[in-house]
Write an enzyme that holds these catalytic residues in place. Structure first.
Site, PDB file in Angstrom:
ATOM      1  N   SER A  15       0.817  -1.219   0.000  1.00 45.77           N
ATOM      2  CA  SER A  15       0.000   0.000   0.000  1.00 45.77           C
ATOM      3  C   SER A  15       0.844   1.258   0.000  1.00 45.77           C
ATOM      4  O   SER A  15       0.311   2.357  -0.153  1.00 45.77           O
ATOM      5  CB  SER A  15      -0.919   0.006   1.219  1.00 45.77           C
ATOM      6  N   LYS A  17       2.800   1.981   2.710  1.00 45.38           N
ATOM      7  CA  LYS A  17       2.899   2.426   4.109  1.00 45.38           C
ATOM      8  C   LYS A  17       4.343   2.525   4.581  1.00 45.38           C
ATOM      9  O   LYS A  17       4.718   3.503   5.236  1.00 45.38           O
ATOM     10  CB  LYS A  17       2.086   1.503   5.019  1.00 45.38           C
ATOM     11  N   THR A  38      11.011  -5.950  13.478  1.00 46.84           N
ATOM     12  CA  THR A  38      10.416  -7.010  14.292  1.00 46.84           C
ATOM     13  C   THR A  38      10.382  -8.351  13.569  1.00 46.84           C
ATOM     14  O   THR A  38       9.954  -9.352  14.152  1.00 46.84           O
ATOM     15  CB  THR A  38       8.985  -6.637  14.697  1.00 46.84           C
ATOM     16  N   HIS A  53      15.409  -4.150   1.780  1.00 46.89           N
ATOM     17  CA  HIS A  53      14.974  -3.033   2.621  1.00 46.89           C
ATOM     18  C   HIS A  53      16.169  -2.328   3.251  1.00 46.89           C
ATOM     19  O   HIS A  53      16.203  -1.089   3.338  1.00 46.89           O
ATOM     20  CB  HIS A  53      14.012  -3.526   3.710  1.00 46.89           C
ATOM     21  N   GLU A  65      17.329  -5.454  15.301  1.00 50.20           N
ATOM     22  CA  GLU A  65      16.323  -6.500  15.171  1.00 50.20           C
ATOM     23  C   GLU A  65      15.877  -6.955  16.560  1.00 50.20           C
ATOM     24  O   GLU A  65      16.683  -7.374  17.377  1.00 50.20           O
ATOM     25  CB  GLU A  65      16.887  -7.679  14.378  1.00 50.20           C
TER      26      GLU A  65
END
Length: 200
Positions: A15, A17, A38, A53, A65
């Site tokens: 989307s 986000k 997470t 990413h 992490e």
């Protein structure tokens, strides 16, 4: 978005986000930015996704992490960081479920997170999936996850000063600016406030 203290960014899969949340964080700070991941990458596809990413974020981000105790990371790093980006609460909820947490245990974890957000010396931006728009899952575990994800989003949304929903890559701010609960007609139980600010 330079007046952000804490913000929740919601949206479905692909989307926009996470992209919006990163842009908002980049607009807030040039360095000392913390990405609190997470996810627990268990297979090659997930590891490759995480690597992409990380490459997209660039060297001005520090990645930490932590699948469960995210409130501790926020407490520990907020005085040195200029912004913390938590991605995402949906995987965090899943991790808590797989630890055997029931609803009370997960809500207790959310309360710890809300306390860390309130104490944070720097802005915190949180990303979460909106999973309630699809069909009802066929198995009980998936239905439980969907319900818990929705409750987590509601509780966190109450704890932040901005909530943005991203749809088709278009961010839409819904808090502040949302309809107040005392103005919602609650006939036949629709829109009924159950006393804790959550609607079921």
């Amino acid at each position: 978005m330079t007046d952000i203290k804490n913000m929740l960014v919601l949206g479905g899969c692909r989307s926009g986000k996470s992209r919006f949340a990163k842009q908002a964080a980049d607009n807030l700070a040039m360095d000392n930015k913390i990405y609190l991941a997470t996810s627990v990458p268990l297979d090659r596809e997930m590891k490759e996704r995480v690597k992409r990413h990380q490459d997209d974020r660039g060297p001005d981000w520090e990645t930490i992490e932590e699948p469960v105790l995210i409130h501790e990371i926020i407490d520990r790093t907020c005085t040195q960081a200029t912004v913390i980006l938590v991605d995402c609460l949906t995987l965090w909820t899943s991790n808590l479920l797989f630890q055997g947490k029931d609803e009370a245990g997960i809500m207790a974890a959310v309360d710890l997170l809300a306390g860390a957000l309130d104490r944070s010396a720097c802005p915190v931006i949180l990303v979460s999936n909106e999973v309630g728009y699809g069909i009802v899952p066929e198995n009980s575990l998936a239905r439980r996850f969907r319900d818990m994800a929705g409750l987590v989003n509601q509780r966190v949304a109450r704890s932040v000063d901005k909530v943005v929903v991203s749809m088709a890559g278009i961010p839409i701010q819904i808090k502040p600016g949302q309809i107040k609960s005392d103005r919602i007609v609650s006939g036949s139980g629709i829109g009924q406030d159950f006393g804790n600010g959550e609607f079921k």
